[in-house]
Motif scaffolding. Structure first.
Motif, short mmCIF file in Angstrom:
data_model
loop_
_atom_site.label_atom_id
_atom_site.label_comp_id
_atom_site.label_asym_id
_atom_site.label_seq_id
_atom_site.Cartn_x
_atom_site.Cartn_y
_atom_site.Cartn_z
N ARG A 115 -1.04 5.60 6.82
CA ARG A 115 -0.88 5.95 5.52
C ARG A 115 -1.76 7.48 5.47
O ARG A 115 -1.39 8.20 4.70
CB ARG A 115 -1.60 5.18 4.51
CG ARG A 115 -0.91 3.82 4.42
CD ARG A 115 0.47 3.96 3.63
NE ARG A 115 1.42 3.91 4.71
CZ ARG A 115 2.71 4.55 4.72
NH1 ARG A 115 3.05 5.08 3.47
NH2 ARG A 115 3.49 4.44 5.56
N LEU B 13 0.83 -1.17 0.07
CA LEU B 13 0.02 0.09 0.07
C LEU B 13 0.73 1.26 0.01
O LEU B 13 0.56 2.23 -0.85
CB LEU B 13 -1.13 -0.13 1.15
CG LEU B 13 -1.89 1.12 1.37
CD1 LEU B 13 -2.72 1.07 -0.20
CD2 LEU B 13 -2.85 0.99 2.44
N ILE C 85 -8.09 5.97 -2.40
CA ILE C 85 -8.36 4.56 -2.55
C ILE C 85 -9.54 4.35 -3.47
O ILE C 85 -9.49 3.43 -3.97
CB ILE C 85 -8.49 4.38 -0.76
CG1 ILE C 85 -7.07 4.34 -0.09
CG2 ILE C 85 -9.09 2.86 -0.99
CD1 ILE C 85 -7.31 4.28 1.28
N ILE D 81 -8.23 -2.73 4.19
CA ILE D 81 -6.91 -2.17 4.90
C ILE D 81 -7.19 -2.05 6.33
O ILE D 81 -8.24 -1.55 6.97
CB ILE D 81 -6.83 -0.62 4.33
CG1 ILE D 81 -6.68 -0.58 2.84
CG2 ILE D 81 -5.64 0.07 4.87
CD1 ILE D 81 -6.88 0.73 2.05
N ASN D 82 -6.18 -2.57 7.01
CA ASN D 82 -6.05 -2.77 8.47
C ASN D 82 -6.08 -1.18 8.95
O ASN D 82 -5.55 -0.37 8.38
CB ASN D 82 -5.00 -3.36 8.90
CG ASN D 82 -4.69 -3.27 10.38
OD1 ASN D 82 -4.72 -2.28 10.88
ND2 ASN D 82 -4.79 -4.53 11.05
N TYR E 65 -4.38 2.16 7.84
CA TYR E 65 -4.99 3.24 7.22
C TYR E 65 -4.42 4.37 8.06
O TYR E 65 -4.23 5.29 7.31
CB TYR E 65 -6.38 3.12 7.42
CG TYR E 65 -7.24 3.98 6.92
CD1 TYR E 65 -7.65 4.34 5.70
CD2 TYR E 65 -7.78 4.85 7.70
CE1 TYR E 65 -8.69 5.23 5.14
CE2 TYR E 65 -8.53 6.30 7.41
CZ TYR E 65 -8.90 6.26 6.01
OH TYR E 65 -9.72 7.23 5.68
#
Length: 60
Positions: free
Chosen positions: A40, A3, A54, A32-33, A37
């Motif tokens: 990021r 990611l 996303i 997405i964990n 997330y």
């Protein structure tokens, strides 16, 4: 860091990571964990900007 490679457009790994994510998206639903997330989200000016990035991905 698939990611991260994609979101940061890593010149060495982004294309490979996109390929891996696309391949996996054909096999299973991607998620997405929450911890990833949140990590990021630090590279975007707002959470909404991350959500748009996303949502705009073409996984297939």
């Amino acid at each position: 860091m698939l990611l991260a490679d994609v979101l940061e457009d890593d010149p060495e790994w982004a294309d490979w990571s996109i390929g891996q994510l696309r391949a996996q998206s054909k096999i299973q639903r991607l998620a997405i964990n929450p911890l990833i997330y949140s990590e990021r989200s630090l590279i975007f000016p707002t959470v909404e900007a991350l959500d748009r990035a996303i949502a705009n991905w073409d996984w297939r």
